[in-house]
Scaffold this motif. Structure first.
Motif, PDB file in Angstrom:
ATOM      1  N   ASP A   1       0.872  -1.173   0.000  1.00  0.00           N
ATOM      2  CA  ASP A   1       0.000   0.000   0.000  1.00  0.00           C
ATOM      3  C   ASP A   1       0.911   1.225   0.000  1.00  0.00           C
ATOM      4  OD1 ASP A   1      -1.712   2.125   0.504  1.00  0.00           O
ATOM      5  OD2 ASP A   1      -2.970   0.991   1.898  1.00  0.00           O
ATOM      6  N   THR A   2       1.242   1.702  -1.196  1.00  0.00           N
ATOM      7  CA  THR A   2       2.234   2.758  -1.326  1.00  0.00           C
ATOM      8  C   THR A   2       1.793   4.052  -0.672  1.00  0.00           C
ATOM      9  OG1 THR A   2       2.959   1.774  -3.414  1.00  0.00           O
ATOM     10  CG2 THR A   2       3.653   4.035  -2.965  1.00  0.00           C
ATOM     11  N   ALA A   3       0.562   4.464  -0.895  1.00  0.00           N
ATOM     12  CA  ALA A   3       0.094   5.739  -0.350  1.00  0.00           C
ATOM     13  C   ALA A   3       0.183   5.754   1.169  1.00  0.00           C
ATOM     14  CB  ALA A   3      -1.338   6.012  -0.812  1.00  0.00           C
ATOM     15  N   ASP A   4      -0.248   4.657   1.799  1.00  0.00           N
ATOM     16  CA  ASP A   4      -0.212   4.602   3.260  1.00  0.00           C
ATOM     17  C   ASP A   4       1.226   4.523   3.772  1.00  0.00           C
ATOM     18  OD1 ASP A   4      -2.256   4.731   5.269  1.00  0.00           O
ATOM     19  OD2 ASP A   4      -1.572   2.788   5.979  1.00  0.00           O
ATOM     20  N   THR A   5       2.082   3.830   3.035  1.00  0.00           N
ATOM     21  CA  THR A   5       3.497   3.774   3.421  1.00  0.00           C
ATOM     22  C   THR A   5       4.095   5.169   3.435  1.00  0.00           C
ATOM     23  OG1 THR A   5       3.719   1.573   2.423  1.00  0.00           O
ATOM     24  CG2 THR A   5       5.743   2.780   2.886  1.00  0.00           C
ATOM     25  N   LEU A   6       3.812   5.943   2.398  1.00  0.00           N
ATOM     26  CA  LEU A   6       4.363   7.297   2.313  1.00  0.00           C
ATOM     27  C   LEU A   6       3.802   8.188   3.416  1.00  0.00           C
ATOM     28  CD1 LEU A   6       4.331   7.868  -1.560  1.00  0.00           C
ATOM     29  CD2 LEU A   6       6.217   7.128  -0.103  1.00  0.00           C
ATOM     30  N   ARG A   7       2.542   8.014   3.741  1.00  0.00           N
ATOM     31  CA  ARG A   7       1.942   8.850   4.782  1.00  0.00           C
ATOM     32  C   ARG A   7       2.620   8.615   6.127  1.00  0.00           C
ATOM     33  NH1 ARG A   7      -2.906   8.438   8.100  1.00  0.00           N
ATOM     34  NH2 ARG A   7      -3.378   6.392   7.233  1.00  0.00           N
ATOM     35  N   TRP A   8       2.726   7.365   6.526  1.00  0.00           N
ATOM     36  CA  TRP A   8       3.344   7.076   7.814  1.00  0.00           C
ATOM     37  C   TRP A   8       4.860   7.225   7.772  1.00  0.00           C
ATOM     38  CZ3 TRP A   8       0.406   7.291  11.788  1.00  0.00           C
ATOM     39  CH2 TRP A   8      -0.935   6.884  11.719  1.00  0.00           C
ATOM     40  N   GLY A   9       5.451   6.860   6.650  1.00  0.00           N
ATOM     41  CA  GLY A   9       6.898   6.988   6.549  1.00  0.00           C
ATOM     42  C   GLY A   9       7.360   8.432   6.614  1.00  0.00           C
ATOM     43  N   SER A  10       6.608   9.336   5.997  1.00  0.00           N
ATOM     44  CA  SER A  10       6.970  10.757   6.038  1.00  0.00           C
ATOM     45  C   SER A  10       6.899  11.298   7.462  1.00  0.00           C
ATOM     46  CB  SER A  10       6.038  11.559   5.128  1.00  0.00           C
ATOM     47  OG  SER A  10       6.188  11.143   3.785  1.00  0.00           O
ATOM     48  N   ARG A  11       5.900  10.861   8.214  1.00  0.00           N
ATOM     49  CA  ARG A  11       5.808  11.285   9.608  1.00  0.00           C
ATOM     50  C   ARG A  11       7.020  10.774  10.409  1.00  0.00           C
ATOM     51  NH1 ARG A  11      -0.443  10.391  11.684  1.00  0.00           N
ATOM     52  NH2 ARG A  11      -1.517  11.480   9.991  1.00  0.00           N
ATOM     53  N   ALA A  12       7.377   9.525  10.167  1.00  0.00           N
ATOM     54  CA  ALA A  12       8.517   8.950  10.888  1.00  0.00           C
ATOM     55  C   ALA A  12       9.805   9.688  10.560  1.00  0.00           C
ATOM     56  CB  ALA A  12       8.646   7.463  10.545  1.00  0.00           C
ATOM     57  N   VAL A  13      10.014   9.983   9.280  1.00  0.00           N
ATOM     58  CA  VAL A  13      11.233  10.682   8.862  1.00  0.00           C
ATOM     59  C   VAL A  13      11.287  12.075   9.477  1.00  0.00           C
ATOM     60  CG1 VAL A  13      12.392  11.734   6.879  1.00  0.00           C
ATOM     61  CG2 VAL A  13      11.580   9.362   6.749  1.00  0.00           C
TER      62      VAL A  13
ATOM     63  N   LEU B   1      15.245   6.841  11.496  1.00  0.00           N
ATOM     64  CA  LEU B   1      15.332   7.464  10.168  1.00  0.00           C
ATOM     65  C   LEU B   1      15.780   6.434   9.130  1.00  0.00           C
ATOM     66  CD1 LEU B   1      15.309   9.956   8.312  1.00  0.00           C
ATOM     67  CD2 LEU B   1      17.671  10.399   9.050  1.00  0.00           C
ATOM     68  N   THR B   2      16.795   5.652   9.476  1.00  0.00           N
ATOM     69  CA  THR B   2      17.288   4.626   8.551  1.00  0.00           C
ATOM     70  C   THR B   2      16.200   3.601   8.243  1.00  0.00           C
ATOM     71  OG1 THR B   2      19.491   4.904   9.517  1.00  0.00           O
ATOM     72  CG2 THR B   2      19.121   2.927   8.194  1.00  0.00           C
ATOM     73  N   HIS B   3      15.473   3.203   9.272  1.00  0.00           N
ATOM     74  CA  HIS B   3      14.396   2.229   9.117  1.00  0.00           C
ATOM     75  C   HIS B   3      13.284   2.768   8.225  1.00  0.00           C
ATOM     76  CE1 HIS B   3      10.871  -0.176  10.474  1.00  0.00           C
ATOM     77  NE2 HIS B   3      11.759  -1.135  10.656  1.00  0.00           N
ATOM     78  N   ALA B   4      12.893   4.014   8.468  1.00  0.00           N
ATOM     79  CA  ALA B   4      11.777   4.608   7.725  1.00  0.00           C
ATOM     80  C   ALA B   4      12.126   4.854   6.264  1.00  0.00           C
ATOM     81  CB  ALA B   4      11.356   5.914   8.390  1.00  0.00           C
ATOM     82  N   LEU B   5      13.339   5.314   6.001  1.00  0.00           N
ATOM     83  CA  LEU B   5      13.748   5.550   4.613  1.00  0.00           C
ATOM     84  C   LEU B   5      13.709   4.261   3.800  1.00  0.00           C
ATOM     85  CD1 LEU B   5      16.740   7.994   5.189  1.00  0.00           C
ATOM     86  CD2 LEU B   5      14.589   8.539   4.034  1.00  0.00           C
ATOM     87  N   ASN B   6      14.054   3.167   4.426  1.00  0.00           N
ATOM     88  CA  ASN B   6      14.014   1.873   3.745  1.00  0.00           C
ATOM     89  C   ASN B   6      12.579   1.523   3.358  1.00  0.00           C
ATOM     90  OD1 ASN B   6      13.986  -1.055   3.299  1.00  0.00           O
ATOM     91  ND2 ASN B   6      16.050  -1.050   4.147  1.00  0.00           N
ATOM     92  N   ASN B   7      11.637   1.732   4.298  1.00  0.00           N
ATOM     93  CA  ASN B   7      10.234   1.445   4.006  1.00  0.00           C
ATOM     94  C   ASN B   7       9.722   2.288   2.843  1.00  0.00           C
ATOM     95  OD1 ASN B   7      10.175  -0.303   6.229  1.00  0.00           O
ATOM     96  ND2 ASN B   7       9.627   1.362   7.623  1.00  0.00           N
ATOM     97  N   ILE B   8      10.034   3.591   2.881  1.00  0.00           N
ATOM     98  CA  ILE B   8       9.552   4.509   1.841  1.00  0.00           C
ATOM     99  C   ILE B   8      10.140   4.135   0.489  1.00  0.00           C
ATOM    100  CG2 ILE B   8       9.644   6.891   1.029  1.00  0.00           C
ATOM    101  CD1 ILE B   8       9.560   7.754   3.986  1.00  0.00           C
ATOM    102  N   GLY B   9      11.450   3.918   0.469  1.00  0.00           N
ATOM    103  CA  GLY B   9      12.098   3.599  -0.798  1.00  0.00           C
ATOM    104  C   GLY B   9      11.576   2.319  -1.418  1.00  0.00           C
ATOM    105  N   THR B  10      11.394   1.289  -0.601  1.00  0.00           N
ATOM    106  CA  THR B  10      10.903   0.016  -1.116  1.00  0.00           C
ATOM    107  C   THR B  10       9.486   0.157  -1.666  1.00  0.00           C
ATOM    108  OG1 THR B  10      12.275  -1.146   0.510  1.00  0.00           O
ATOM    109  CG2 THR B  10      10.509  -2.406  -0.546  1.00  0.00           C
ATOM    110  N   ALA B  11       8.640   0.905  -0.942  1.00  0.00           N
ATOM    111  CA  ALA B  11       7.259   1.096  -1.407  1.00  0.00           C
ATOM    112  C   ALA B  11       7.219   1.852  -2.727  1.00  0.00           C
ATOM    113  CB  ALA B  11       6.463   1.838  -0.340  1.00  0.00           C
ATOM    114  N   LEU B  12       8.043   2.900  -2.857  1.00  0.00           N
ATOM    115  CA  LEU B  12       8.061   3.670  -4.102  1.00  0.00           C
ATOM    116  C   LEU B  12       8.504   2.800  -5.266  1.00  0.00           C
ATOM    117  CD1 LEU B  12       9.568   7.067  -2.855  1.00  0.00           C
ATOM    118  CD2 LEU B  12       7.248   6.695  -3.720  1.00  0.00           C
ATOM    119  N   LEU B  13       9.518   2.003  -5.062  1.00  0.00           N
ATOM    120  CA  LEU B  13       9.999   1.152  -6.148  1.00  0.00           C
ATOM    121  C   LEU B  13       8.970   0.091  -6.514  1.00  0.00           C
ATOM    122  CD1 LEU B  13      13.750   0.738  -5.163  1.00  0.00           C
ATOM    123  CD2 LEU B  13      12.800   2.110  -7.021  1.00  0.00           C
TER     124      LEU B  13
END
Length: 881
Positions: free
Chosen positions: A483-495, A507-519
């Protein structure tokens, strides 16, 4: 010959041969196994005595403590060498530094070294890691690494079994000690001037049993070793019996100074000699130990509960007094062991948490969990902060060691205490952990529920690291659900929060989640986020984050069909994980490298990687699924036997995860296998579950592949709008453009599938590609299509070489079978073929499987039977492993 080494000359010679190889700079590991009392220690002691003029010996022992102390053998060796290793221990260096220090001492030694780890069936988790570390690098030294263990205590699921299975076979030799023969037992009886009648039948030839029975002056033969030991001890002077009983409550050994502190120097000096003379106890430098562990256990078990408790209390008191008086730090695991058996609640609660933390610092996470559990058994019944922290410690160690249910139970208990104490931040912390644990246990609904509650509670407090990680946890759950949209929503808050409060870990953990979802959604910005996550992890030494970043970068590159990028990340990631002993991540990436090699048409290498994963003893389900899919596809595409069973397991494991990223590839592989069997109804039935799930996600490659098999089965006419271009082109009957697209990507099998839908020339090209890959079912399909069009001159069935090879071996496998039959060892085959011994190991396993035989000997016999090699070649070394 020495009586103790009766019938052991063959094994002494084998050890000497291995030491000669090691002395030439090619270190070796020797595994000496056998049942309790079979004479493993006696053999190794006899060998080291014979080699004392040509090699130095470093001896360490694992202890049968209630909870073993971490790295016991390393402490023993450091005490003996007094070198940099000892200094590192004194400084409190971390585990990698300690391991490196030991390896460096071996490398720098001016003479060959014999390193002995005794009784490794009792090894703690940190020592098992040390064995793995040293065993993988021993070839870089002039050392012989000898491990002794009781094979009757190392079952299929014993942790040691996994470690030994992962050691490099080319540098490992095994010695399994058998019992003495009837003639040998008779010779021992004769030397002891004792009758041999029924002695062999009663003892089974076990040297320890024989020795103990012969040492007993009681008439007749005791029916058990325990009876023999107790009978001998009962005839010792009372003062000696008291010393023996005291030594029995100290696993492995007890310092002479400690015995004298408890019983008095004069009393011990007079009482100890009879026990040493009777060969019940023996002296090891400044310590006293039982000659045989079974004898120690027999004495300890014979004590009454009150006697045992009192002796443990006396040892504990002496250890604490020595600690206070001499400033010599006593290992806390030892204090916990004696405190628990003494029923000393106060000291268990004092020392067990420290022992747990020390064990965890050395990577001995199972021992750490055991220490936390010990403390909890003695903890307060009312809910207290101390008990909650112990539960959290237990939960984390159980999480690290794969004890998911136990970790959940501990977290729930801690959560209940924090709720009663109205500590909201701790409640949120444990809710977030329960979310993570629930996901591991395939409880998606619980994971979401806990995640939502954690965020809701933590948002009521001033923002901190716990809230940031709770946001990232929500992002990870959404990423795993694609669920890319939800990943970005929560990941952006975490970052945002992690950057504001300086929380680099989150930060390292969250960036990984965001990057993987975008790809996953085909958004190229994901590369930037994942690369940043990797840089941060490398800069800050977050080893698990480094492995996770390499893994997700590589996996996404494979999903994008960007194989050049994928192989760069895979090679770097596998090297990193190998260097840092991150085996689970290394094995996971091997599975994805198998997928990349499959896609690029290197099916032999793909098969090797997949088999390497599946033969790894502790491969996690997430690692097995990609490997099973690759192995199943290779077998089904080649028309080899066993594809169905492999793909059945892949489907079962994938469905258990509930994740499209697992279910999609498994269903696609099964649909393709059905289509290759020309069962179109089964093709559709297999593809449909994954196809229907994929339509609601944003992964064009997953949608495209599953739609393609639905189309091949005749269930749909047009591609979905979101299908990846090569699949969509072929489904629109533009086979030429589809073939060109697959050629640009470097996927020969898919290119051939596209060409097969074309004109006669295209179909002939497809046939050539399929034959080159060894894709027999697809090649036969194309031949049939050409014949149905009235096109003649197309050869039917397999080529002559294949008809002469009814077992379906590849050319390389057939070549290796012939070399096996000539009597070559794996290392010699590797040299002949200019490949690695590990690759040959995998090929040999595959050959045995396809031939349906259980051993090399059977494979060689079959080769001679059907004329693969002349009958007079190969028998000399058939038994060599």
């Amino acid at each position: 010959m020495e009586t103790d080494l009766l019938e052991r000359e063959l094994y002494l010679a084998q050890l000497a041969t291995q030491l000669q190889r090691a002395a030439r700079g090619a270190g070796r590991t020797v595994l000496v196994s056998g049942e309790a009392g079979i004479g493993k220690t006696t053999l190794v002691e006899g060998f080291t005595q014979r080699q004392r003029d040509s090699a130095q010996t470093l001896w360490g022992a694992c202890e049968a403590l209630f909870t073993p102390r971490p790295l016991g053998p390393l402490h023993d060796i450091a005490h003996a060498t007094q070198g940099e290793l000892h200094a590192s221990l004194e400084r409190g260096a971390d585990r990698p530094a300690l391991f490196a220090a030991l390896l460096e001492e071996l490398r720098q030694s001016p003479r060959p070294t014999i390193v002995v780890f005794e009784d490794v069936h009792w090894a703690d988790e940190a020592t098992l890691d040390l064995i793995k570390f040293l065993g993988r690098r021993i070839h870089q030294t002039a050392a012989l690494f000898i491990l002794t263990y009781r094979d009757d205590e190392v079952g299929r699921d014993h942790p040691l079994r996994y470690v030994l299975g992962d050691l490099p076979a080319r540098a490992v030799a095994r010695i399994s000690l058998p019992p003495l023969s009837a003639a040998g037992v008779a010779a021992l009886a004769s030397a002891a001037h004792r009758p041999a009648e029924q002695l062999y039948a009663v003892t089974g030839g076990n040297p320890f049993f024989v020795t103990e029975v012969l040492a007993s002056v009681a008439p007749g033969v005791p029916v058990t070793v325990r009876d023999a030991v107790l009978a001998r001890v009962a005839r010792l002077p009372e003062a000696t019996r008291r010393v023996v009983e005291l030594v029995s409550v100290a696993p492995a050994r007890i310092e002479y100074a400690l015995i004298t502190a408890i019983m008095g120097a004069a009393a011990v000096e007079a009482a100890l000699d009879p026990a040493l003379s009777a060969i019940i106890l023996h002296q090891e430098d400044d310590a006293i130990a039982f000659r045989h562990e079974l004898a120690r256990q027999a004495i300890e078990e014979a004590l009454t509960p009150l006697e045992r408790r009192a002796l443990h209390a006396r040892v504990l008191g002496a250890l604490l007094a020595r600690d206070d008086k001499d400033g010599e730090q006593v290992h806390v695991a030892r204090l916990v062991h004696h405190a628990e058996h003494a029923g000393d609640r106060e000291r268990v609660l004092r020392f067990a948490p420290d022992a747990a933390r020390e064990a965890a610092a050395h990577g001995a996470h199972r021992e750490a969990a055991a220490h936390y559990a010990t403390a909890l058994r003695y903890g307060d019944d009312p809910p207290t902060e101390q008990r909650a922290k112990l539960l959290e410690g237990l939960a984390y160690q159980c999480y690290l060691t794969g004890q998911g249910e136990r970790a959940v139970q501990a977290r729930e208990a801690a959560l209940d205490i924090w709720r009663r104490l109205e500590r909201t931040e701790k409640v949120g912390h444990n809710l977030r952990w329960l979310s993570r644990l629930s996901w591991f246990l395939n409880r998606a609904a619980d994971a979401e529920r806990y995640a939502e509650e954690a965020v809701r509670l933590l948002e009521q407090l001033p923002p901190g690291s716990e809230l940031a990680m709770a946001y990232s946890n929500r992002a990870q759950l959404s990423m795993l659900a694609q669920d890319t949209a939800d990943t970005l929503r929560w990941g952006s808050r975490a970052v945002a929060l992690a950057e504001r409060i300086g929380d680099t870990d989150t930060l390292t953990h969250a960036l990984n989640n965001i990057g993987t979802a975008l790809l996953s959604a085909q958004d190229e910005r994901g590369w930037m986020h994942l690369e940043r996550s990797l840089r941060l992890a490398l800069d800050h030494g977050f080893e698990e984050h480094v492995a996770r970043a390499y893994t997700n970068l590589a996996c996404q590159a494979v999903e994008w069909r960007d194989y050049g990028r994928a192989m760069r990340y895979l090679d770097a990631g596998i090297d990193y994980c190998t260097e840092h002993d991150l085996d689970s991540w290394r094995v996971y990436m091997l599975g994805w490298r198998a997928r990349a090699r499959l896609d690029q048409g290197d099916w032999t290498a793909a098969d090797e990687d997949a088999i390497a994963v599946l033969s790894t003893s502790r491969a996690l389900p997430a690692s097995r699924i990609p490997a099973l899919i690759v192995l199943g596809r290779v077998r089904s595409r080649r028309g080899d036997p066993g594809a169905g069973e492999v793909l059945d397991e892949a489907r079962e494991r994938a469905l258990a995860t509930g994740e499209l990223q697992r279910i999609g590839p498994a269903t696609a592989a099964r649909a393709e296998a059905a289509w290759l069997r020309r069962n179109l109804a089964a093709c559709v039935a297999e593809a449909r579950p994954g196809f229907e799930r994929a339509l609601s996600h944003e992964d064009p490659w997953m949608v495209g592949e599953l739609a393609f098999w639905m189309w091949r089965g005749g269930a749909i006419e047009e591609p979905p709008a979101s299908a990846a271009e090569p699949f969509a082109l072929q489904m629109r009957r533009d086979w030429k453009s589809a073939a060109d697209a697959w050629e640009r990507l470097g996927c020969p099998y898919e290119r051939a599938l596209a060409l097969a839908d074309g004109d006669e020339l295209a179909q002939r090209r497809a046939l050539a590609i399929f034959e080159g890959l060894g894709a027999r079912p697809a090649a036969e399909w194309v031949r049939r299509c050409l014949r149905e069009q009235g096109i003649h001159g197309i050869a039917r069935g397999p080529r002559p070489a294949t008809r002469a090879n009814p077992h379906g071996l590849t050319n390389r496998q057939l070549e290796i079978w012939r070399l096996l039959a000539e009597g070559l060892r794996n290392a010699e085959i590797a040299a002949r073929l200019s490949t690695s011994a590990k690759t040959v190991d995998h090929h040999v396993s595959a050959v045995l499987g396809k031939l349906g035989v259980r051993s090399r000997v059977e494979a060689i016999a079959l080769a001679h039977q059907i004329g693969i090699v002349p009958a007079n070649i190969g028998n000399a070394q058939a038994e060599d492993g």
